[in-house]
Enzyme design. Sequence first.
Site, PDB file in Angstrom:
ATOM      1  N   CYS A  40      43.149  80.957  53.807  1.00 45.41           N
ATOM      2  CA  CYS A  40      42.913  79.734  53.034  1.00 45.41           C
ATOM      3  C   CYS A  40      41.648  79.838  52.203  1.00 45.41           C
ATOM      4  CB  CYS A  40      42.829  78.542  53.967  1.00 45.41           C
ATOM      5  SG  CYS A  40      41.565  78.763  55.223  1.00 45.41           S
ATOM      6  N   LYS A  77      51.942  72.461  68.279  1.00 43.08           N
ATOM      7  CA  LYS A  77      53.164  72.929  67.622  1.00 43.08           C
ATOM      8  C   LYS A  77      52.733  74.079  66.724  1.00 43.08           C
ATOM      9  CE  LYS A  77      55.641  73.048  64.465  1.00 43.08           C
ATOM     10  NZ  LYS A  77      55.920  74.342  63.801  1.00 43.08           N
TER      11      LYS A  77
HETATM   12  P1  NAD Z   1      52.674  74.638  56.366  1.00 42.18           P
HETATM   13  O1  NAD Z   1      52.038  73.364  55.943  1.00 42.18           O
HETATM   14  O2  NAD Z   1      53.965  75.021  55.768  1.00 42.18           O
HETATM   15  O3  NAD Z   1      52.925  74.638  57.933  1.00 42.18           O
HETATM   16  C1  NAD Z   1      51.875  74.446  58.861  1.00 42.18           C
HETATM   17  C2  NAD Z   1      52.431  73.848  60.113  1.00 42.18           C
HETATM   18  O4  NAD Z   1      52.920  72.547  59.836  1.00 42.18           O
HETATM   19  C3  NAD Z   1      53.587  74.628  60.721  1.00 42.18           C
HETATM   20  O5  NAD Z   1      53.429  74.625  62.126  1.00 42.18           O
HETATM   21  C4  NAD Z   1      54.798  73.803  60.292  1.00 42.18           C
HETATM   22  O6  NAD Z   1      55.897  73.928  61.150  1.00 42.18           O
HETATM   23  C5  NAD Z   1      54.229  72.403  60.351  1.00 42.18           C
HETATM   24  N1  NAD Z   1      54.926  71.413  59.533  1.00 42.18           N
HETATM   25  C6  NAD Z   1      55.541  71.592  58.352  1.00 42.18           C
HETATM   26  N2  NAD Z   1      56.039  70.405  57.890  1.00 42.18           N
HETATM   27  C7  NAD Z   1      55.713  69.465  58.807  1.00 42.18           C
HETATM   28  C8  NAD Z   1      55.929  68.067  58.907  1.00 42.18           C
HETATM   29  N3  NAD Z   1      56.580  67.378  57.970  1.00 42.18           N
HETATM   30  N4  NAD Z   1      55.444  67.422  59.987  1.00 42.18           N
HETATM   31  C9  NAD Z   1      54.779  68.080  60.937  1.00 42.18           C
HETATM   32  N5  NAD Z   1      54.542  69.413  60.904  1.00 42.18           N
HETATM   33  C10 NAD Z   1      54.992  70.096  59.849  1.00 42.18           C
HETATM   34  O7  NAD Z   1      51.560  75.764  56.154  1.00 42.18           O
HETATM   35  P2  NAD Z   1      51.724  77.322  56.389  1.00 42.18           P
HETATM   36  O8  NAD Z   1      52.620  77.833  55.317  1.00 42.18           O
HETATM   37  O9  NAD Z   1      52.056  77.577  57.816  1.00 42.18           O
HETATM   38  O10 NAD Z   1      50.229  77.841  56.160  1.00 42.18           O
HETATM   39  C11 NAD Z   1      49.729  78.173  54.902  1.00 42.18           C
HETATM   40  C12 NAD Z   1      48.917  77.016  54.353  1.00 42.18           C
HETATM   41  O11 NAD Z   1      47.877  76.694  55.262  1.00 42.18           O
HETATM   42  C13 NAD Z   1      48.221  77.351  53.053  1.00 42.18           C
HETATM   43  O12 NAD Z   1      48.323  76.240  52.194  1.00 42.18           O
HETATM   44  C14 NAD Z   1      46.774  77.552  53.465  1.00 42.18           C
HETATM   45  O13 NAD Z   1      45.824  77.335  52.458  1.00 42.18           O
HETATM   46  C15 NAD Z   1      46.646  76.563  54.558  1.00 42.18           C
HETATM   47  N6  NAD Z   1      45.517  76.900  55.432  1.00 42.18           N
HETATM   48  C16 NAD Z   1      44.377  76.138  55.371  1.00 42.18           C
HETATM   49  C17 NAD Z   1      43.282  76.466  56.153  1.00 42.18           C
HETATM   50  C18 NAD Z   1      42.003  75.671  56.093  1.00 42.18           C
HETATM   51  O14 NAD Z   1      41.170  75.833  56.975  1.00 42.18           O
HETATM   52  N7  NAD Z   1      41.803  74.816  55.101  1.00 42.18           N
HETATM   53  C19 NAD Z   1      43.361  77.560  57.013  1.00 42.18           C
HETATM   54  C20 NAD Z   1      44.538  78.301  57.046  1.00 42.18           C
HETATM   55  C21 NAD Z   1      45.622  77.956  56.258  1.00 42.18           C
END
Ligand code: NAD
Length: 486
Positions: free
Chosen positions: A288, A178
Site C-alpha cells: 500500500c 476474516k
Molecule cells: P480488498 O478491499 O479487496 O479486500 C480486503 C478484505 O476485505 C478481504 O478480506 C476481502 O474479502 C474483504 N472484503 C471485500 N469486500 C468486502 C465487503 N463488502 N465487506 C466486508 N469485507 C469485504 O483489498 P485487497 O485487494 O485484499 O488488498 C489490496 C488493497 O489493500 C489495496 O487497495 C491496498 O492499497 C490496500 N492496503 C492498504 C494498506 C494500508 O495500510 N493503508 C495496507 C495494505 C493494503
Amino acid sequence: MKEIKHFINGEYVGSESGRTFDDVNPANGEVIAKVHEGGQAEIDRAVAAARAAMNGEWGSMPAARRSELLHKVADGVRERFDEFLEAECLDTGKPRGMACEIDIPRGAANFKVFADLVKNVPTESFHTDTGDGRGALNYVVRKPRGVIGVISPWNLPLLLMTWKVGPALACGNTVVVKPSEETPHTAALLGEVMNAAGIPKGVYNVVHGFGPDSAGEYLTRHADVDGITFTGETRTGTAIMKAAAEGIRNVSFELGGKNAAIVFADADLDKAVEGTMRSAFANCGQVCLGTERVYVERPVFDDFVARLKTGAESLTMGWWQDPGINFGPLVSQEHRRKVLSYYDKAVADGATVVTGGGVPQMRDDLAAGAWVQPTIWTGLPEDSAVIQEEIFGPCCHVAPFDSEEEAIRLANDTPYGLAAALWTENLSRAHRVAPQLDVGLCWVNSWFLRDLRTPFGGSKQSGIGREGGVHGLEFYTELSNVCVKL
Ligand code: NAD
C-alpha cells in the site's frame, strides 16, 4: 488435499454448508488447499465465542498477564517460523527473502510491541476547582472496546492481520478475523499458536470466506461486533462504513494509496534509485505504501530513469525458494488482469514504455503463474487513469518537474493521501516540503522504515484514524471519565 477450516472458540471447524473454495499458489496456478467458506452461521458462532470470552476470563484478566500471554504468542510464531514462512510464500508466491526479513518477524513483533505498550500507558486526570474549596478529581478509565471485527488483505497477510490483532488483544478486546480469501493460511495457523500459548478460547477467532454476501459482509453487519478495523481497498472501505453505520459502530481504516516519490536534483542518486526500486517493485508492487508516481527534478531526470531501468531489468523472478530471487508473481490471475489492463491503458494514453509492459516468459513449471514484468513509463498526462488510480502492481510512472512548488502540487494531486518519499540532501528543503504533502506518512531519504510506536495511516481517501503506538488506543479502547467530588 489440505483443508483449511475456521478457528472458532479454540477449535478448528468446517462450514455448516460444506462449501469450500480453492486456495491457489499464484506462482504456478496449483490448488494448494480447500478452504471452508464461512456464512452467517459461522460468523454468528465466532462472534458469540468472542463475546463469551470478553465476558469471561479474558475480560477480567490483568493487563500484565495478557501481556505475558501475548509474548508467548510472539515466541510461538518465531518457534514455528518455517511453517509460517512456507504458508505465506505458498499463498502469495513472494520470495523467501522478503518473507524472512519482513512478513514473519513483523507478524511476531506485532504481539510484543503492543503487549509492552499497554502496560505503560498513563491515564489522564484533572483536579477540578469546584469553587467550594473542596474540588473534584476527574480521571479516565480505559476499557476494551469489546468484540472487534478484523478484515485483512492479501499483500502482507500475517503482518497486516497481526498489526490489528496484536493491539486489539493487548487492549483486552477479543477478535473475529476474516482474512483475505486469497491468503487464508497464516491466519489459520495462528490458531494453533494461540492455543499453545494459553490464550483462552474465543479470544481469537477466524472465519474464512469472501467479502460481499459472504463472511466479510456478515461480520461487518453483525450487531454484536463493537468495532471494525479494516485494511484493503478504498471502495471496500466505503461498503464497510455503510454497514458499520447501523448500530453506530466505530471503524479504523487503512486503505489504498497512489503514493509519490519526489527526487530533487540534490539527492544522493544512488540512494534515491535504490529506494525507489524497493518502493516500486518490492512484493511485486503490492504494498500500500509503494510508489507508483515518481517526480524527478529535470536536471537528473534522464540519469534517474536510465538507472531505474537498469535496476528493474536486474530483478530476478522465480519460485519462492530459488536462491537469489527477489521478485514474485502477483497474487492471482484476477489481479494480473487488472494490472495488465493498466499496462494497456498506459500505452493507449501515449506512454513511453521504458521497460516491461507485459508478461514475462517463465520456465514451464511457472508458466501458469500470475507473472508480470516490472514496468516503468514516462510521458503520460497527469490526468491519465494510470497516474490517478491505484494499480497495486510492479510499475511506476516517472515525470520531470522544475520547481519545489510544482513537485508538491503534483504529489498532492490525487484523492489518496497515504505515503510519500522525499529524496534530497538539503535538510531545510526536506523539513519544508514534508509537512506540505497531504499524507499520513512521509519518508525522507528512505522508504518503509517503520517504528511501530509511530502513528500509521492515511489522509484523504487513504484511511480513517491512525494505528501504531498509543494512537491505536483511540480505536481499541473506550474512555470512561470518573468524576469524584472531594
Ligand atoms: P480488498 O478491499 O479487496 O479486500 C480486503 C478484505 O476485505 C478481504 O478480506 C476481502 O474479502 C474483504 N472484503 C471485500 N469486500 C468486502 C465487503 N463488502 N465487506 C466486508 N469485507 C469485504 O483489498 P485487497 O485487494 O485484499 O488488498 C489490496 C488493497 O489493500 C489495496 O487497495 C491496498 O492499497 C490496500 N492496503 C492498504 C494498506 C494500508 O495500510 N493503508 C495496507 C495494505 C493494503
